[in-house]
Design a protein around this motif. Structure first.
Motif, PDB file in Angstrom:
ATOM      1  N   LYS A 274     -18.238   4.896 -51.421  1.00  7.69           N
ATOM      2  CA  LYS A 274     -17.859   3.552 -51.003  1.00  7.69           C
ATOM      3  C   LYS A 274     -17.866   3.374 -49.489  1.00  7.69           C
ATOM      4  O   LYS A 274     -18.280   2.322 -48.983  1.00  7.69           O
ATOM      5  N   TYR A 275     -17.412   4.401 -48.776  1.00 11.56           N
ATOM      6  CA  TYR A 275     -17.225   4.241 -47.332  1.00 11.56           C
ATOM      7  C   TYR A 275     -18.311   4.920 -46.503  1.00 11.56           C
ATOM      8  O   TYR A 275     -18.260   4.885 -45.266  1.00 11.56           O
ATOM      9  N   GLY A 276     -19.271   5.552 -47.168  1.00 13.16           N
ATOM     10  CA  GLY A 276     -20.420   6.105 -46.470  1.00 13.16           C
ATOM     11  C   GLY A 276     -20.109   7.260 -45.548  1.00 13.16           C
ATOM     12  O   GLY A 276     -20.854   7.525 -44.599  1.00 13.16           O
ATOM     13  N   ILE A 277     -19.021   7.970 -45.801  1.00 15.13           N
ATOM     14  CA  ILE A 277     -18.660   9.122 -44.969  1.00 15.13           C
ATOM     15  C   ILE A 277     -19.470  10.333 -45.420  1.00 15.13           C
ATOM     16  O   ILE A 277     -19.682  10.551 -46.613  1.00 15.13           O
ATOM     17  N   SER A 278     -19.930  11.137 -44.478  1.00 12.69           N
ATOM     18  CA  SER A 278     -20.762  12.291 -44.825  1.00 12.69           C
ATOM     19  C   SER A 278     -19.955  13.320 -45.612  1.00 12.69           C
ATOM     20  O   SER A 278     -18.725  13.390 -45.501  1.00 12.69           O
ATOM     21  N   GLU A 279     -20.667  14.110 -46.390  1.00 14.52           N
ATOM     22  CA  GLU A 279     -20.025  15.118 -47.229  1.00 14.52           C
ATOM     23  C   GLU A 279     -19.205  16.099 -46.402  1.00 14.52           C
ATOM     24  O   GLU A 279     -18.136  16.556 -46.832  1.00 14.52           O
ATOM     25  N   ASP A 280     -19.678  16.406 -45.185  1.00 13.37           N
ATOM     26  CA  ASP A 280     -18.982  17.375 -44.336  1.00 13.37           C
ATOM     27  C   ASP A 280     -17.614  16.882 -43.884  1.00 13.37           C
ATOM     28  O   ASP A 280     -16.699  17.673 -43.647  1.00 13.37           O
ATOM     29  N   TRP A 281     -17.439  15.563 -43.778  1.00 18.98           N
ATOM     30  CA  TRP A 281     -16.203  14.996 -43.239  1.00 18.98           C
ATOM     31  C   TRP A 281     -15.376  14.243 -44.266  1.00 18.98           C
ATOM     32  O   TRP A 281     -14.223  13.890 -43.997  1.00 18.98           O
ATOM     33  N   ALA A 282     -15.951  13.981 -45.433  1.00 22.23           N
ATOM     34  CA  ALA A 282     -15.282  13.116 -46.416  1.00 22.23           C
ATOM     35  C   ALA A 282     -13.937  13.672 -46.875  1.00 22.23           C
ATOM     36  O   ALA A 282     -13.000  12.917 -47.156  1.00 22.23           O
ATOM     37  N   GLY A 283     -13.812  14.989 -46.945  1.00 20.82           N
ATOM     38  CA  GLY A 283     -12.564  15.586 -47.403  1.00 20.82           C
ATOM     39  C   GLY A 283     -11.420  15.423 -46.419  1.00 20.82           C
ATOM     40  O   GLY A 283     -10.244  15.533 -46.800  1.00 20.82           O
ATOM     41  N   ASN A 284     -11.743  15.146 -45.143  1.00 22.47           N
ATOM     42  CA  ASN A 284     -10.687  15.009 -44.144  1.00 22.47           C
ATOM     43  C   ASN A 284      -9.881  13.730 -44.324  1.00 22.47           C
ATOM     44  O   ASN A 284      -8.705  13.690 -43.945  1.00 22.47           O
ATOM     45  N   VAL A 285     -10.500  12.682 -44.872  1.00 21.48           N
ATOM     46  CA  VAL A 285      -9.771  11.424 -45.049  1.00 21.48           C
ATOM     47  C   VAL A 285      -8.684  11.573 -46.121  1.00 21.48           C
ATOM     48  O   VAL A 285      -7.527  11.190 -45.878  1.00 21.48           O
ATOM     49  N   PRO A 286      -8.983  12.109 -47.330  1.00 21.66           N
ATOM     50  CA  PRO A 286      -7.893  12.325 -48.297  1.00 21.66           C
ATOM     51  C   PRO A 286      -6.802  13.258 -47.793  1.00 21.66           C
ATOM     52  O   PRO A 286      -5.652  13.164 -48.240  1.00 21.66           O
ATOM     53  N   SER A 287      -7.142  14.136 -46.855  1.00 21.87           N
ATOM     54  CA  SER A 287      -6.114  15.045 -46.326  1.00 21.87           C
ATOM     55  C   SER A 287      -5.034  14.278 -45.565  1.00 21.87           C
ATOM     56  O   SER A 287      -3.945  14.802 -45.341  1.00 21.87           O
ATOM     57  N   LEU A 288      -5.323  13.008 -45.184  1.00 17.44           N
ATOM     58  CA  LEU A 288      -4.318  12.194 -44.507  1.00 17.44           C
ATOM     59  C   LEU A 288      -3.140  11.882 -45.422  1.00 17.44           C
ATOM     60  O   LEU A 288      -2.035  11.612 -44.949  1.00 17.44           O
ATOM     61  N   ILE A 289      -3.380  11.884 -46.743  1.00 15.59           N
ATOM     62  CA  ILE A 289      -2.276  11.702 -47.691  1.00 15.59           C
ATOM     63  C   ILE A 289      -1.242  12.794 -47.465  1.00 15.59           C
ATOM     64  O   ILE A 289      -0.039  12.536 -47.353  1.00 15.59           O
ATOM     65  N   SER A 290      -1.731  14.012 -47.397  1.00 17.21           N
ATOM     66  CA  SER A 290      -0.827  15.142 -47.203  1.00 17.21           C
ATOM     67  C   SER A 290      -0.187  15.104 -45.829  1.00 17.21           C
ATOM     68  O   SER A 290       0.985  15.473 -45.670  1.00 17.21           O
ATOM     69  N   LEU A 291      -0.943  14.639 -44.815  1.00 15.65           N
ATOM     70  CA  LEU A 291      -0.380  14.545 -43.469  1.00 15.65           C
ATOM     71  C   LEU A 291       0.804  13.595 -43.457  1.00 15.65           C
ATOM     72  O   LEU A 291       1.866  13.902 -42.899  1.00 15.65           O
ATOM     73  N   GLY A 292       0.640  12.448 -44.119  1.00 18.84           N
ATOM     74  CA  GLY A 292       1.749  11.501 -44.218  1.00 18.84           C
ATOM     75  C   GLY A 292       2.937  12.109 -44.939  1.00 18.84           C
ATOM     76  O   GLY A 292       4.092  11.940 -44.519  1.00 18.84           O
ATOM     77  N   ALA A 293       2.649  12.827 -46.026  1.00 13.69           N
ATOM     78  CA  ALA A 293       3.727  13.445 -46.809  1.00 13.69           C
ATOM     79  C   ALA A 293       4.429  14.540 -46.024  1.00 13.69           C
ATOM     80  O   ALA A 293       5.660  14.681 -46.087  1.00 13.69           O
ATOM     81  N   ILE A 294       3.664  15.318 -45.264  1.00  9.82           N
ATOM     82  CA  ILE A 294       4.250  16.407 -44.479  1.00  9.82           C
ATOM     83  C   ILE A 294       5.254  15.863 -43.464  1.00  9.82           C
ATOM     84  O   ILE A 294       6.345  16.414 -43.271  1.00  9.82           O
ATOM     85  N   ILE A 295       4.904  14.748 -42.824  1.00  8.99           N
ATOM     86  CA  ILE A 295       5.758  14.175 -41.794  1.00  8.99           C
ATOM     87  C   ILE A 295       6.950  13.441 -42.388  1.00  8.99           C
ATOM     88  O   ILE A 295       8.093  13.578 -41.934  1.00  8.99           O
ATOM     89  N   LEU A 296       6.700  12.662 -43.452  1.00  6.67           N
ATOM     90  CA  LEU A 296       7.691  11.681 -43.903  1.00  6.67           C
ATOM     91  C   LEU A 296       8.598  12.159 -45.031  1.00  6.67           C
ATOM     92  O   LEU A 296       9.735  11.679 -45.139  1.00  6.67           O
ATOM     93  N   THR A 297       8.136  13.062 -45.906  1.00 10.76           N
ATOM     94  CA  THR A 297       8.965  13.469 -47.041  1.00 10.76           C
ATOM     95  C   THR A 297      10.311  14.044 -46.600  1.00 10.76           C
ATOM     96  O   THR A 297      11.357  13.666 -47.142  1.00 10.76           O
ATOM     97  N   PRO A 298      10.346  14.954 -45.611  1.00 14.94           N
ATOM     98  CA  PRO A 298      11.665  15.442 -45.164  1.00 14.94           C
ATOM     99  C   PRO A 298      12.527  14.330 -44.562  1.00 14.94           C
ATOM    100  O   PRO A 298      13.755  14.353 -44.704  1.00 14.94           O
ATOM    101  N   ILE A 299      11.882  13.364 -43.888  1.00 14.09           N
ATOM    102  CA  ILE A 299      12.650  12.259 -43.292  1.00 14.09           C
ATOM    103  C   ILE A 299      13.315  11.424 -44.385  1.00 14.09           C
ATOM    104  O   ILE A 299      14.514  11.124 -44.319  1.00 14.09           O
ATOM    105  N   PHE A 300      12.542  11.056 -45.402  1.00 17.32           N
ATOM    106  CA  PHE A 300      13.107  10.265 -46.496  1.00 17.32           C
ATOM    107  C   PHE A 300      14.149  11.070 -47.271  1.00 17.32           C
ATOM    108  O   PHE A 300      15.149  10.516 -47.741  1.00 17.32           O
ATOM    109  N   GLY A 301      13.916  12.381 -47.413  1.00 21.64           N
ATOM    110  CA  GLY A 301      14.905  13.233 -48.066  1.00 21.64           C
ATOM    111  C   GLY A 301      16.215  13.261 -47.301  1.00 21.64           C
ATOM    112  O   GLY A 301      17.307  13.197 -47.879  1.00 21.64           O
TER     113      GLY A 301
END
Length: 453
Positions: A274-301
Motif C-alpha cells: 500500500k505504501y510502496g516502502i522497499s522490502e529492506d525498510w518495510a519492517g522498520n515501520v511496524p517496529s514503531l508499534i513496539s517503540l510506542g509500547a516500550i516508551i508508554l506501557t510503563p507510563i500508563f502502568g
C-alpha cells in the motif's frame, strides 16, 4: 536488626526489580521468535513459493496446540500445582524445541519434499514447530505474569507488568528490524531463526537465575512466619469461571489482540503493497508499534498504580484500535510518513490496554488461582491468534489479489476486518467498566494505597 532479618526478599526494591529484569529478558527472547518470520513473508513467497494461504496457515499455527489440545489450560493447572520455577523451565525448553523444528523446516541443510493432507511438507513442519513454540511462549507468559503478581503484590504491580511488556516489545521490534537484514547479509532466509534459537538459550539461562532468587524468597517468607499462600484446588476453577468480570477481560483480550498480533504478521506486506516502502525498510515501520509500547506501557502502568482508572484505560486503548485500522483501510495519504504516524498511534493503543488489563486480573481472581486464570485468558486469546491470521491469509488469496506483480495485494478488506475487531473490543471494554461499577472489583482504583498524612 531483627526487623531487617524478618523482611521478605521482595520487600527489597533491588531484589524485586532485579527479578523483573531477569524474567523480562526471557520474554524478550521469546517475542523475538514470535515475530521473526513476519517480515519474511515476501521472501518466503519468492524463495520457497509459499502462497498467501500457506503463510496464513503458518502464522495461525502459533495457537494450534494451545487451542485444540488445551495446552494452555493444562499449563495453567501445572503452574498452580507445580509452581513457577518448574513451569517456567518447561516453557523455555518448549520454546527452544519449537524454534529448532522451525529452523529445520526452512534450513538449507535439509530438503523437505512432498505433501501431507494437501499441505506441502515444509509448510506443515514449520507449522508444527511454530505451534510447539507457541505452547512454550504462552506458558512462559502466564508464568512471568504470575511471578510479577507474587513479587510485586501490594507494590508497583502495574508499572512492573508494564515494564515487562515493554521489554518484550523490544524483542518484537528487533524481529521486524533485523530479520530481513540478517537474511540478506547471510544470503539465507533461515539465518534470523537460527539467531533466535541462540538467544532463546540465553532466555533459559536467565530464567534459571530467577529460580535461585525465588527459592530465596521462599526462605525469607518462612523466616517472617507469614501466612502461606492457600493451596490451589482443581475445584477452584469452577469458582473462577463463574465470575462475569473475568470473562469480560478474557473476551476483551481475544478481540483486542486479534486486531494487533495477526495484523503484525501482515504489517510488513501492507507497507510494501500500500505504501510502496522497499522490502529492506518495510519492517522498520511496524517496529514503531513496539517503540510506542516500550516508551508508554510503563507510563500508563504507573498511572494505573497511583491514579487508578484501569477500566477507562482499557476502553480508550480499544477505541484507538478502531481509528488506526480505519486509517489503514482508507485510500488516503499512501506515503510512508503517514503510515509511520498511524503505526505509532497503534503503539499507544498497544500500551494502554495491556498496562491495565493484566494488573486487573489479581483484583478479580485470588492469588492461588492466578495461574489458571491467566492461562484461561491466554487460551481464549489463542483462538484469535490461531484463527485470524489464517482468515486474513484466505481473504488475501480469495478477494485481494490485484493481478499486478509489483503490488500483488489490496489490503483494504483485511483492514476493515481488523477495525471490526476493534469495535467489538471497545464494546466489551465498556461492558467491563459497567460490571466493575456494579461489582466493585476496584479496576478504577489505584493499585498502591495512598497514605493519608
Amino acid at each position: 536488626m531483627t526487623e531487617t532479618i524478618r523482611k521478605k526478599l521482595n520487600d527489597s526494591p533491588v531484589a524485586r526489580w532485579s527479578v523483573l529484569g531477569i524474567v523480562s529478558v526471557t520474554m524478550m527472547c521469546g517475542y523475538f521468535i514470535t515475530d521473526v518470520m513476519a517480515p519474511l513473508q515476501t521472501m518466503l513467497e519468492e524463495n520457497f513459493g509459499w502462497s498467501g494461504t500457506e503463510y496464513g496457515l503458518f502464522s495461525g499455527a502459533y495457537g494450534w496446540f494451545n487451542v485444540f489440545l488445551f495446552m494452555l489450560v493444562i499449563g495453567g493447572v501445572i503452574l498452580d500445582k507445580k509452581g513457577m520455577r518448574f513451569t517456567g523451565k518447561l516453557a523455555c525448553a518448549l520454546m527452544i524445541v519449537g524454534c529448532a523444528i522451525k529452523y529445520y523446516a526452512i534450513s538449507p541443510f535439509f530438503s523437505l519434499e512432498g505433501f501431507v493432507l494437501g499441505v506441502r511438507m515444509q509448510v506443515l513442519l514449520a507449522c508444527a514447530g511454530f505451534a510447539t513454540f507457541g505452547v512454550g511462549v504462552e506458558i512462559a507468559g502466564i508464568t512471568v505474569t504470575k511471578i510479577i503478581a507474587r513479587w510485586f503484590k501490594g507494590k508497583e504491580i502495574a508499572l512492573a507488568m508494564g515494564l515487562q511488556v515493554a521489554t518484550a516489545r523490544i524483542g518484537t521490534s528487533l524481529a521486524f528490524s533485523l530479520s530481513v537484514p540478517l537474511a540478506k547479509n547471510f544470503n539465507e532466509i533461515s539465518a534470523p531463526v537460527l539467531f533466535g534459537l541462540a538467544i532463546l538459550c540465553i532466555g533459559l539461562i536467565s530464567f534459571i537465575v530467577f529460580c535461585v532468587m525465588d527459592r530465596r524468597l521462599d526462605e525469607s517468607i518462612k523466616e517472617t512466619d507469614a501466612v502461606p499462600e492457600e493451596a490451589f484446588r482443581l475445584q477452584d476453577i469452577w469458582l473462577m469461571v463463574r465470575i462475569k468480570g473475568f470473562w469480560l477481560i478474557a473476551i476483551l483480550c481475544l478481540l483486542f489482540y486479534s486486531a494487533i498480533f495477526p495484523f503484525l504478521k501482515y504489517a510488513t506486506s501492507l507497507m510494501i503493497n500500500k505504501y510502496g516502502i522497499s522490502e529492506d525498510w518495510a519492517g522498520n515501520v511496524p517496529s514503531l508499534i513496539s517503540l510506542g509500547a516500550i516508551i508508554l506501557t510503563p507510563i500508563f502502568g504507573g498511572i494505573y498504580d497511583r491514579k487508578g482508572k484501569g477500566a477507562s484505560i482499557m476502553y480508550l486503548g480499544s477505541f484507538l484500535i478502531i481509528i488506526v485500522h480505519v486509517f489503514f483501510a482508507l485510500p488516503i495519504l499512501n506515503v510512508w510518513w503517514f503510515a509511520a504516524i498511524v503505526m505509532f498511534i497503534l503503539g499507544i493503543a498497544f500500551s494502554l490496554v495491556p498496562s491495565a488489563m493484566w494488573p486487573s486480573v489479581p483484583k478479580i481472581i485470588p492469588q492461588n488461582q492466578l495461574g489458571s486464570a491467566y492461562a484461561t485468558i491466554f487460551w481464549v486469546q489463542n483462538f484469535g491468534l490461531a484463527g485470524v491470521p489464517t482468515l486474513i491469509g484466505w481473504v488475501l488469496a480469495k478477494y485481494c489479489m490485484t493481478g499486478n506483480p509489483d503490488v500483488p495485494y489490496d489490503y483494504t478488506l483485511p483492514m476493515i476486518i481488523f477495525a471490526g475487531f476493534g469495535v467489538a473490543a471497545a464494546f466489551v471494554a465498556f461492558l467491563l467498566k459497567r460490571e466493575d461499577k456494579k461489582k466493585g472489583f476496584g479496576l478504577e482504583l489505584p493499585n498502591i494505597a495512598v497514605k493519608e498524612i
